[in-house]
Design an enzyme around this catalytic site. Sequence first.
Site, short mmCIF file in Angstrom:
data_model
loop_
_atom_site.label_atom_id
_atom_site.label_comp_id
_atom_site.label_asym_id
_atom_site.label_seq_id
_atom_site.Cartn_x
_atom_site.Cartn_y
_atom_site.Cartn_z
N ASN A 161 -14.75 -23.23 -25.48
CA ASN A 161 -13.47 -23.92 -25.39
C ASN A 161 -13.66 -25.29 -24.75
O ASN A 161 -14.23 -25.39 -23.65
CB ASN A 161 -12.52 -23.13 -24.50
CG ASN A 161 -11.95 -21.91 -25.17
OD1 ASN A 161 -12.47 -21.47 -26.20
ND2 ASN A 161 -10.89 -21.38 -24.62
N ASP A 207 -4.22 -20.25 -27.07
CA ASP A 207 -5.11 -20.27 -25.90
C ASP A 207 -4.33 -19.79 -24.66
O ASP A 207 -3.22 -20.28 -24.40
CB ASP A 207 -5.60 -21.72 -25.71
CG ASP A 207 -6.75 -21.84 -24.75
OD1 ASP A 207 -7.48 -20.85 -24.56
OD2 ASP A 207 -6.93 -22.95 -24.19
N HIS A 208 -4.89 -18.85 -23.93
CA HIS A 208 -4.28 -18.36 -22.68
C HIS A 208 -2.84 -17.89 -22.84
O HIS A 208 -1.97 -18.28 -22.04
CB HIS A 208 -4.34 -19.44 -21.59
CG HIS A 208 -5.73 -19.76 -21.15
ND1 HIS A 208 -6.49 -18.93 -20.36
CD2 HIS A 208 -6.51 -20.84 -21.42
CE1 HIS A 208 -7.68 -19.47 -20.16
NE2 HIS A 208 -7.72 -20.64 -20.81
N GLY A 259 -13.66 -23.56 -20.25
CA GLY A 259 -14.04 -24.65 -19.36
C GLY A 259 -15.35 -25.29 -19.77
O GLY A 259 -16.20 -25.59 -18.94
N SER A 297 -15.90 -28.25 -20.79
CA SER A 297 -16.04 -29.67 -20.44
C SER A 297 -16.85 -29.88 -19.17
O SER A 297 -16.72 -29.10 -18.21
CB SER A 297 -14.66 -30.30 -20.24
OG SER A 297 -13.97 -30.28 -21.47
P1 13P Z 1 -11.91 -27.69 -20.37
O1 13P Z 1 -10.70 -28.59 -20.30
O2 13P Z 1 -12.61 -27.61 -19.06
O3 13P Z 1 -12.80 -28.05 -21.50
O4 13P Z 1 -11.38 -26.20 -20.65
C1 13P Z 1 -10.83 -25.88 -21.88
C2 13P Z 1 -10.51 -24.45 -21.97
O5 13P Z 1 -11.24 -23.60 -21.51
C3 13P Z 1 -9.28 -24.06 -22.68
O6 13P Z 1 -9.06 -22.69 -22.64
#
Ligand code: 13P
Length: 294
Positions: free
Chosen positions: A230, A82-83, A209, A211
């Site tokens: 994600n 991730d990233h 993002g 969440s």
């Molecule tokens: P959240 O923590 O907001 O769910 O984001 C996770 C994310 O996008 C990881 O790349």
Amino acid sequence: MLVNMKGMLDAANRDGYAVMAVNSVNMEMARAVIEAANEEHSPIIVQMGRGQMAKLAHPQDILPMIIRMAERADVPVCLNLDHGPDFPTEVSAIHNGFTNLMIDASSLPFEENVRRTRVITDMAHAMGISVEAELGHVGQAADGDGRTDDLYTNVAQAVEFVERTGVDALAVAIGTAHGKYPAGYVPKLDFNRLAELKAALKMPLVLHGGSGSGEENIRRAVAGGINKINVCTDAFHAAEKAMKAKWEAEPETDYLGIMVTAEAAIKAFVKDYIRLIGSANRYTFDYADNGSRE
Ligand code: 13P
């Protein structure tokens, strides 16, 4: 079964659902996520970012274990970096066994994002590894980034970006942000932009993002063409909430007891989410294409 992300997300794109990608920072989390997918007969993505790996989940230690779990699973499991911020991190991710790489050059100028992404895509595809990149920028909820629409993905640029980089999936900025929003705040997503992006690109799109977005937004995002979501903060929160409740109800709960509680809570959370985004009972191993768009 361990797979890369291309066939998994192409199937989701074709059939109109999304696959959950959960940042998993230890064995218990990874096991909870994979078992949840197994029980829901759903494809799943286990992922980790550089900071998480540095602090908690050293890939040389944790990846062999997660790869074993993935191989033993009855459903397709992808391991995503991730990233990934730079070339050395991406190379070492390949070395450690990730089956998808995200290259995130989204805070750099467009041409530099294209250049870096193209290099990673060429390298990864030659090794059967798929690639996600980001255009526009999904920032931090704490900084109010989701509300800054000049960071949102531009449709014409996205078309050019995909053509020039050959990526398998594109993370788009449409109003979410990473981490915890202020209490009571629900992000407003730009669904018109999502519709335009999907119509122009017709490829798997990724929402970072996830969440705190609220069920209605998530449902609409999937209906509008998001194929990977994600989730990190909400998964941690599910565990934290269960642990607090357990300790309040049974203060003598020991380490083992609290770990079991956390794992069960994450598993239940992931199972619910899988149903929400439509990937339950969708698994298939009919993935003809394993990593290259060319
Ligand atoms: P959240 O923590 O907001 O769910 O984001 C996770 C994310 O996008 C990881 O790349």
